[in-house]
Design an enzyme around this catalytic site. Structure first.
Site, PDB file in Angstrom:
ATOM      1  N   ARG A 150       0.843  -1.190   0.000  1.00 41.46           N
ATOM      2  CA  ARG A 150       0.000   0.000   0.000  1.00 41.46           C
ATOM      3  C   ARG A 150       0.882   1.245   0.000  1.00 41.46           C
ATOM      4  O   ARG A 150       2.100   1.136   0.124  1.00 41.46           O
ATOM      5  CB  ARG A 150      -0.938   0.008   1.224  1.00 41.46           C
ATOM      6  CG  ARG A 150      -0.185  -0.386   2.493  1.00 41.46           C
ATOM      7  CD  ARG A 150      -0.679   0.238   3.708  1.00 41.46           C
ATOM      8  NE  ARG A 150      -0.518   1.666   3.640  1.00 41.46           N
ATOM      9  CZ  ARG A 150       0.649   2.296   3.791  1.00 41.46           C
ATOM     10  NH1 ARG A 150       1.777   1.644   3.996  1.00 41.46           N
ATOM     11  NH2 ARG A 150       0.702   3.604   3.736  1.00 41.46           N
ATOM     12  N   GLY A 151       0.223   2.413  -0.138  1.00 37.68           N
ATOM     13  CA  GLY A 151       0.985   3.658  -0.255  1.00 37.68           C
ATOM     14  C   GLY A 151       1.193   3.941  -1.732  1.00 37.68           C
ATOM     15  O   GLY A 151       1.520   3.043  -2.514  1.00 37.68           O
ATOM     16  N   ALA A 152       0.994   5.209  -2.107  1.00 40.18           N
ATOM     17  CA  ALA A 152       0.934   5.549  -3.532  1.00 40.18           C
ATOM     18  C   ALA A 152       2.180   5.132  -4.337  1.00 40.18           C
ATOM     19  O   ALA A 152       2.052   4.446  -5.359  1.00 40.18           O
ATOM     20  CB  ALA A 152       0.650   7.045  -3.671  1.00 40.18           C
TER      21      ALA A 152
ATOM     22  N   ARG B 147      -7.261  -0.406  -6.932  1.00 37.64           N
ATOM     23  CA  ARG B 147      -7.685   0.638  -5.981  1.00 37.64           C
ATOM     24  C   ARG B 147      -7.776   1.938  -6.784  1.00 37.64           C
ATOM     25  O   ARG B 147      -6.937   2.177  -7.648  1.00 37.64           O
ATOM     26  CB  ARG B 147      -6.689   0.797  -4.818  1.00 37.64           C
ATOM     27  CG  ARG B 147      -6.654  -0.408  -3.878  1.00 37.64           C
ATOM     28  CD  ARG B 147      -5.774  -0.144  -2.667  1.00 37.64           C
ATOM     29  NE  ARG B 147      -6.399   0.774  -1.714  1.00 37.64           N
ATOM     30  CZ  ARG B 147      -5.729   1.373  -0.713  1.00 37.64           C
ATOM     31  NH1 ARG B 147      -4.416   1.166  -0.573  1.00 37.64           N
ATOM     32  NH2 ARG B 147      -6.338   2.175   0.131  1.00 37.64           N
TER      33      ARG B 147
ATOM     34  N   GLN C 139      -2.639   2.601  10.158  1.00 36.29           N
ATOM     35  CA  GLN C 139      -1.325   2.641   9.488  1.00 36.29           C
ATOM     36  C   GLN C 139      -0.309   3.425  10.320  1.00 36.29           C
ATOM     37  O   GLN C 139       0.886   3.163  10.260  1.00 36.29           O
ATOM     38  CB  GLN C 139      -1.448   3.282   8.095  1.00 36.29           C
ATOM     39  CG  GLN C 139      -2.127   2.408   7.052  1.00 36.29           C
ATOM     40  CD  GLN C 139      -3.603   2.687   6.955  1.00 36.29           C
ATOM     41  OE1 GLN C 139      -4.232   3.105   7.929  1.00 36.29           O
ATOM     42  NE2 GLN C 139      -4.185   2.471   5.798  1.00 36.29           N
TER      43      GLN C 139
ATOM     44  N   ASP D 256      -1.975  10.800  -2.332  1.00 34.03           N
ATOM     45  CA  ASP D 256      -2.349   9.722  -3.257  1.00 34.03           C
ATOM     46  C   ASP D 256      -2.642  10.255  -4.651  1.00 34.03           C
ATOM     47  O   ASP D 256      -2.510   9.535  -5.638  1.00 34.03           O
ATOM     48  CB  ASP D 256      -3.545   8.953  -2.699  1.00 34.03           C
ATOM     49  CG  ASP D 256      -3.106   8.120  -1.510  1.00 34.03           C
ATOM     50  OD1 ASP D 256      -3.089   8.660  -0.382  1.00 34.03           O
ATOM     51  OD2 ASP D 256      -2.701   6.967  -1.726  1.00 34.03           O
TER      52      ASP D 256
ATOM     53  N   ASN E 245      -5.381  12.480   0.258  1.00 41.54           N
ATOM     54  CA  ASN E 245      -4.510  11.648   1.098  1.00 41.54           C
ATOM     55  C   ASN E 245      -5.397  10.947   2.125  1.00 41.54           C
ATOM     56  O   ASN E 245      -6.626  11.139   2.146  1.00 41.54           O
ATOM     57  CB  ASN E 245      -3.424  12.498   1.769  1.00 41.54           C
ATOM     58  CG  ASN E 245      -2.348  11.638   2.426  1.00 41.54           C
ATOM     59  OD1 ASN E 245      -1.759  10.780   1.760  1.00 41.54           O
ATOM     60  ND2 ASN E 245      -2.110  11.818   3.703  1.00 41.54           N
ATOM     61  N   LYS E 246      -4.787  10.154   2.959  1.00 39.78           N
ATOM     62  CA  LYS E 246      -5.523   9.355   3.949  1.00 39.78           C
ATOM     63  C   LYS E 246      -6.554  10.185   4.708  1.00 39.78           C
ATOM     64  O   LYS E 246      -6.294  11.336   5.064  1.00 39.78           O
ATOM     65  CB  LYS E 246      -4.504   8.728   4.909  1.00 39.78           C
ATOM     66  CG  LYS E 246      -5.061   7.869   6.010  1.00 39.78           C
ATOM     67  CD  LYS E 246      -5.950   6.751   5.514  1.00 39.78           C
ATOM     68  CE  LYS E 246      -5.314   5.831   4.503  1.00 39.78           C
ATOM     69  NZ  LYS E 246      -6.276   4.919   3.847  1.00 39.78           N
TER      70      LYS E 246
END
Ligand code: MRU
Length: 357
Positions: free
Chosen positions: A57-59, A93, A211, A252, A262-263
């Site tokens: 995960r993570g862009a 995603r 996270q 992201d 973003n998150k």
């Protein structure tokens, strides 16, 4: 394992293992911090599953995963099935643009030069990401010193008091785990630590999937940083009480007007930072800038369903039948962002500069 600012063993959560039938090696992030378990991903379905359940995960990491996914598709599937497999990887995603960017890049190389070209393109993306993270770390650290830790007076002469250590807050995980090495916002924080100028880090736990608690705290501990974990709802008052000099977040997707996804919770941090009068930075590679998306309103925000909210580690925490709204990301408007720091530029969106300028 050494746990010092400079001595911690280098983390490589995503990599390609060469061989007659190469494969992708992924650190399963769902098992952290308890267990460092690596997955051998040797087919497209396994990769899509790993992406959807956030094992990777993570862009930036998603971009690299998408590129190597094209290689897996071309290696293992009948030629006629490859385009559909690539399309499925690309959309596994929706919010992080890097997944599409990485997949498209390797797919173009595959179309132009075949499997070897796709593999080279994926490896180049991996290597470029490492360089980009190193450049962002340096640029971000210097920006912070300039903005908040200045030992320079308004007339540009040194005060003579020496550099002041800085206190930084961050959200989600933007470290090596979210990239190939070092990461984006957390990469900046690690650079400040290396410079000997990190007074303290505050990591938001990042509900619902934690996270911040599971991954960022693990990385901070590994690098030997002084840190505290805070519940997300403590962020605003922690800033207001003067505990924080600057807030750093990843991205992201960055729209053409500078609005940034973003998150979930990032927008709230930006609002609180504005109220507290402290700078709020987005740190992201150029691959996260999406000039095809005009503004934040056009960004597709992933909703991950009720389960992640109404349960914790598999245990129900809400009455049976409760449903939840679970947007995994939010959009921070450009004018709340002091600057977007990429490997190439510092874009001062807060004063109206745009990424497409
Ligand atoms: O849902 P996740 O864990 O993939 O979300 C990740 C984030 O929001 C990160 O902050 C973002 O991808 C930037 S990573 C360097």
């Amino acid at each position: 394992m050494p746990a010092s600012g400079t001595g911690a063993q280098r983390l490589r959560p995503i990599d390609w293992v060469d061989g007659p039938e190469g494969y992708l090696r992924l650190l399963d992030q769902t098992r952290l911090p308890g267990e460092e378990h690596y997955l051998r991903i040797d087919n497209v379905d396994a990769l899509i599953d790993a992406i959807r359940r956030l094992a990777t995960r993570g862009a930036p990491a998603l971009g690299v995963a998408g590129a190597f996914g094209v290689v897996l598709a071309a290696q293992r599937l009948p030629a006629g099935d490859v385009p559909a497999a690539i399309a499925k990887i690309r959309s596994a995603r929706p919010t992080a643009v890097n997944l599409a960017v990485g997949t498209d890049l390797a797919a173009r190389a595959l179309a132009d030069g075949g499997l070897d070209a796709a593999l080279s393109a994926a490896k180049k993306l991996r290597d470029d990401d490492i360089l980009a993270c190193a450049a962002m770390a340096r640029r971000g650290a210097d920006e912070i010193y300039r903005a908040v830790a200045s030992d320079i007076r308004a007339d540009h002469r040194p005060t003579g008091t020496g550099p002041r250590p800085v206190k930084l807050m961050t959200i989600c995980n933007t470290g090596a785990l979210a990239a190939v090495e070092r990461g984006t916002a957390l990469g900046v924080l690690s650079e400040v630590l290396r410079d000997g100028r990190l007074a303290h880090a505050y990591a938001c736990e990042t509900r619902p999937l934690l996270q911040g608690a599971r991954l960022t705290a693990w990385e901070l501990q590994r690098m030997g940083a002084p840190y505290d974990l805070i519940v997300d709802s403590a962020a605003a008052s922690t800033m207001r009480r003067g505990y924080v000099d600057a807030v750093l977040a990843g991205a992201d997707r960055i729209a053409a007007n500078g609005d940034t996804a973003n998150k979930i919770g990032t927008f709230a941090l930006a609002l609180a930072a504005r109220y507290a009068g402290i700078p709020f930075y987005i740190v992201a590679p150029e691959t996260t800038v999406d000039l095809h998306t005009a503004s934040g309103d056009d960004i597709d925000i992933e909703d991950r369903g009720s389960y992640e909210i109404v349960s914790l580690a598999g245990v129900a925490i809400a009455p049976e039948g409760t449903t939840a709204l679970n947007p995994a990301f939010d959009v921070t408007p450009a004018d709340l962002i002091t600057a977007i720091i990429t490997e190439r530029r510092t874009i001062r969106t807060g004063i109206g500069q745009r990424p497409d300028a």
